[in-house]
Design an enzyme around this catalytic site. Structure first.
Site, PDB file in Angstrom:
ATOM      1  N   LYS A 188      89.832  -3.853 -13.092  1.00  0.00           N
ATOM      2  CA  LYS A 188      90.714  -3.674 -11.938  1.00  0.00           C
ATOM      3  C   LYS A 188      91.863  -4.673 -12.026  1.00  0.00           C
ATOM      4  CE  LYS A 188      90.142  -3.449  -6.832  1.00  0.00           C
ATOM      5  NZ  LYS A 188      89.130  -3.607  -5.753  1.00  0.00           N
ATOM      6  N   SER A 209      89.010   0.279  -2.587  1.00  0.00           N
ATOM      7  CA  SER A 209      90.257  -0.040  -3.261  1.00  0.00           C
ATOM      8  C   SER A 209      90.180   0.068  -4.791  1.00  0.00           C
ATOM      9  CB  SER A 209      90.679  -1.468  -2.900  1.00  0.00           C
ATOM     10  OG  SER A 209      89.736  -2.400  -3.390  1.00  0.00           O
ATOM     11  N   SER A 250      84.600  -1.498  -1.573  1.00  0.00           N
ATOM     12  CA  SER A 250      85.633  -1.084  -2.535  1.00  0.00           C
ATOM     13  C   SER A 250      85.134  -0.669  -3.915  1.00  0.00           C
ATOM     14  CB  SER A 250      86.675  -2.190  -2.694  1.00  0.00           C
ATOM     15  OG  SER A 250      87.588  -2.124  -1.629  1.00  0.00           O
TER      16      SER A 250
END
Lengths: 448, 478
Positions: A58, A133, A157
């Site tokens: 990420k 996210s 997330s």
């Protein structure tokens, strides 16, 4: 096939990606690292459990010499001078990090729509969001671009995008994976974890990244002991009752299948009703402080300005997106003198209550189960009201509040063919036990 | 004017003498070339985490013990949030609600100044301004100092005069240096001080509105700035005005304080516990370790020296620095009780005089002139084997090559034997006949030349008093 060939075909796949999962491919670096692994393998190095495996991370984890940006304009041009601990551990195990994935800006969102690099699409249905996210990391695995990826989970997330994309995602116990090199959103909640198509993959990555790190005071070891003998007891919190009819139906069916081999009981977590509310005090409060360092002085984006104060306003005003600014303001307000006791302190007290309630629920149940998300993947642009979006995380936030390990595994599809995620939560530090249990459940769900 | 009561409270920052910074492993050395002792952690790169320096916690505990504080078993690091270019994270890690040490006091002269608390925190960096210059037109930041550990010591407003503020800071500095906690060098910035001042008409009134004074860079500036501020407040109140709560900056070249910001403009620091750090737990083991590491403190040493018959003045000088006090402590262990004042005289008048002229540190000087040499000198003096003149002659030699006074005294060929002096005196009289006549005819001062001659010939070994005695006898004056 050599590692280099494998990595280069992986990179070619990513280049053809239509979901916008990646912000950047680390092509040069990945190929160089792949060559290194090839020669280590050729020289007989057998100490590489992830030899040549492509992994995506990420965009909030840093690699020395590479850009990292939390999908925000404010970090434009930032190149990290150091490696995140997870990066070091993955690379020591032979993994090759192929790129950084899209996310909600600073991990603030549940749809990957707040990214400064445009939204990521859900490979299951390109009109829909992948969740967030960590949407880019979830979509990258779901569409088969990479076998594994890392996300971070502050309030669901990892688990919610895993659920939306029909894959597995794990949020380990708070502190089990070092946060060193994870660009902080809410420090007391943030936790790095893996995505994979199945629990074997989750386990493989988890074993490499977990464990105490001297650079992170809040990090800890996991408990190696595994499950108990006898029939496993699954508790369903009666407060987790706000699911859509589609999710409810798939979840109930899954529970029914489990009930053949496991005992299912009701448990109560009354204070989790306030989990979302206190999350939106604690997380923004910490974020307002964590994100203050992005001032344009040492790195990242800097706006043209008249003087110092004007520079702060313009840099941060132009560099951050609306959702980030909204949360910084919320947090700064909650911490301000005269409001601190009423908001932040009170939120910490409720957090303690939630922890205690989980502890007593785990006296009765070995694991606590629920749908991961009250609904399946929604369409891009479908939810624009921040509050409605915040409520998407109602089932996942409690585990962050209590610091528990939790996974989301697929348990079926709704009539529209959209995946439904099944959440399993375990007591703190019982990550190994959680993985073992999830594997058993996975076997039950995939047997049909 | 005299009917005002002055209340001064000091906030003192001392830089703890650790090898590394408070939350990273960079050297805690802010004197190196700019930005050479920095890393991702202390420059606030995205994603970094702080890790407590155990050594800083231990020094904080020791400092707290030296200041009679209660050491808290549990204390918490918090974030103090504000924006400034020398603060890379835009928050300073400090302690607010739950500090490391609470209470305590410092004995200054015959007064007790109570302490509120002492807490750990990290320092900020330094800005270097090059406005309008080449090649850089603007300000640069040096982050070497950023993250070095500080202990902030906050006093109660018990100080009632600029002199007491001055003495308090001196005493505090001395204690911290004795305890080995900090160098407390104001010029190098390892000791810094802000001061809160208020006035009121009587003890019955609550404390007046205070002004905080910053930017005092020496002990004298603290005294001058507080004296100025007290006068400013008195004049203001006597003229019917009111003191407002504000921060004022001392300008040493103007000799005045100037308003920097009022209470309304004060920042809201939004303190909250730092989620990246675990609380500080002080174990019984840590406490014991630091209690053992704590040496005798200045006041204790001073009392000891006073009890050995030293004057206040001597005891003050000899306890100013720990190494000197330790040195003298070793000296008095080796001399008889009646020689202790003489020992103090020798150390103050000779050793410290040499030290002032020398490039050596006291530690280095101690290796050359060990305490036992001072003991020998005292003994030789008591035995009458050397006089002040000899002492003056041989002391520089002791310092020069570390020779023992007993050996040196042998070299000088001490003229303790009167017959030798008589012989020298007779020669001197012959060489200075006119002076001798003058002396005999009653001009007492005329003896100077003759005495000087004897001293010269004896290479300083003769005792001038003895020479005079002999001259008087020769002149038939006694």
């Amino acid at each position: 096939m050599s590692v280099k060939e494998n990595i280069s075909s992986c990179i070619e796949r990513i280049k053809r990606d239509k979901t916008n999962s990646f912000i950047e491919i680390f092509e040069k670096r990945a190929l160089r690292k792949a060559e290194g692994i090839d020669s280590r393998l050729a020289s007989g190095d057998r100490n590489l459990p992830l030899a040549g495996e492509p992994v995506a991370i990420k965009d909030n984890m840093v690699i020395k010499g590479e850009a990292a940006g939390c999908a925000s304009r404010i970090l434009e041009g930032f190149v990290s001078p150091y490696d995140a601990e997870v990066v070091t551990r993955l690379e020591n195990a032979g993994a090759v990090i192929v790129g950084r994935t899209n996310m909600d800006e600073f991990a603030m969102g549940s749809s990957t729509e707040t990214s400064a690099f445009g939204p990521t699409r859900n490979p299951v249905d390109m009109e829909r969001v992948p969740g967030g996210s960590s949407g880019g990391s979830a979509a990258a695995v779901a569409s088969g671009l990479v076998p594994y990826s890392l996300g971070s989970d502050t309030g669901g997330s990892i688990r919610q995008p895993a659920s939306f994309c029909g894959i597995c995602g794990m949020k380990p116990t708070y502190g089990v994976v070092s946060r060193y090199g994870l660009i902080a959103f809410a420090s007391s909640l943030d936790q790095i974890g893996p995505f994979a198509k199945d629990m074997d993959g989750i386990e493989k990555i988890f074993n490499i990244i977990a464990g105490k790190d001297e650079k992170d005071e809040t990090s800890r070891e996991i408990e190696k002991l595994s499950g108990k003998k006898g029939k496993l007891v699954c508790g369903i919190p009666k407060e987790f009752s706000g699911s859509s009819p589609e999710v409810k139906e798939v979840f109930d069916k899954a529970v029914k299948k489990l009930s053949r081999d496991f005992e299912i009981i009701d448990v109560s977590l009354p204070s989790t009703e306030y989990a979302v509310s206190i999350y939106y005090i604690i997380a923004p409060s910490e974020a307002s402080s964590n994100l203050s360092r992005f001032d344009g002085i040492r790195y990242g984006f800097r706006a043209e300005s008249e003087d110092l104060i004007d520079g702060y306003f313009k840099t941060r005003g132009q560099g951050f997106g609306d959702e980030v600014k909204r949360r910084i303001m919320l947090g700064a307000f909650a911490l301000s003198s005269g409001y601190y006791d009423a908001y932040y302190m009170k939120a910490l007290k409720v957090r303690r209550l939630i922890k205690n309630e989980f502890d007593s629920a785990f006296q009765k149940a070995d694991v606590i189960i629920s749908p991961t998300s009250p609904r399946t993947a929604f369409k891009l642009g479908e939810i624009t009201d921040p509050l409605s979006l915040y409520l998407q995380d109602v089932y996942t936030i409690p585990a962050n509040m209590a610091g528990l390990p939790a996974v989301s595994i697929p348990c079926g599809k709704d009539p529209a063919g959209l995946p439904v995620g099944f959440q399993i939560m375990a007591p703190r530090a019982r990550d190994i036990f959680l993985i073992e249990t999830a594997k058993k459940f996975e076997a039950v769900f995939s047997n049909e | 004017m005299s009917d005002f009561i002055v209340s001064i409270g000091l906030e003192v920052h001392v830089q703890l003498k650790t090898k590394t910074k408070m939350f990273c492993s960079c050297a805690a050395d802010s004197q190196s070339p700019p930005n050479t002792n920095i890393c991702p952690v202390c420059t606030g790169q995205p994603g970094v985490l702080p890790v407590k320096n155990e050594e800083a916690v231990l020094l904080g505990i020791r400092a707290g013990l030296a200041l009679n504080c209660k050491i808290e078993k549990f204390s918490v690091f918090e974030r103090k949030n504000y924006f400034y270019p020398d603060l890379p994270k835009a928050y300073q890690i400090s302690q607010c609600e739950l500090p490391l040490a609470t209470g305590g006091f410092v004995e200054v002269n015959d007064r007790k100044v109570r302490l509120t608390r002492a807490h750990l925190e990290e320092d900020a960096g330094k800005l270097l301004h090059f406005i309008g210059s080449e090649p850089v037109d603007g300000s640069l930041v040096d982050l070497n100092r950023c993250g070095t550990p500080l202990l902030e010591i906050v006093s109660e407003p018990d100080i009632d005069s600029p002199q007491l503020a001055f003495d308090y800071l001196k005493t505090l500095r001395r204690i911290m240096r004795y305890a080995g906690v900090s160098d407390c060098d104001m010029e190098e910035g390892s000791l810094r001080c802000d001061c809160n001042i208020s006035i009121r008409r009587s003890e019955d009134e609550p404390l007046g509105v205070k002004a905080e004074i910053k930017n005092m860079n020496s002990f004298k500036e603290l005294k001058d700035a507080s004296a100025y501020e007290i006068e400013r407040q008195k004049k203001l109140v006597e003229g019917g005005g009111q003191v407002i709560q504000e921060t004022r900056l001392w300008n040493s070249s103007k000799g005045k304080t100037f308003s920097m910001r009022s209470k309304e403009e004060a920042a809201d620091y939004r303190y909250f516990p730092d989620p990246d750090l675990k609380p500080v737990y002080v174990s019984a083991g840590m406490l014991t370790k630091e209690k053992e590491a704590l040496p005798s403190l200045p006041l204790e040493m001073k009392k000891k020296f006073l009890s050995r018959g030293l004057s206040e003045y001597q005891a003050d000088i000899l306890t100013d620095e720990k190494v000197l006090a330790d040195y003298f402590d070793e000296v008095i262990a080796g001399v008889t009780p009646d020689g202790q004042e003489e020992a103090a005289n020798i150390v103050i008048s000779y050793l410290l005089a040499e030290f002032d002229q020398s490039a050596l540190s006291l530690e280095e000087l101690k290796k050359i002139v060990p305490p036992v040499h001072i003991c020998e000198l005292v003994k030789l003096r008591k035995e009458g084997k050397i006089n002040k003149q000899v002492l003056k002659t041989i002391f520089p030699k002791m310092v020069k090559d570390g020779a023992s006074p007993r050996d040196l005294a042998g070299d000088v060929d001490i003229v303790s034997d009167e017959s030798a002096i008589i012989k020298l005196a007779e020669e001197a009289v012959k060489a200075n006949t006119s002076s001798w006549e003058d002396y005999k005819s009653g001009k007492e001062k005329a003896s100077g030349r003759i005495v000087a001659h004897v001293m010269k010939e004896s290479r300083g070994a003769a005792d001038p008093a003895t020479v005079m005695k002999i001259l008087k006898r020769m002149a038939g004056k006694c």
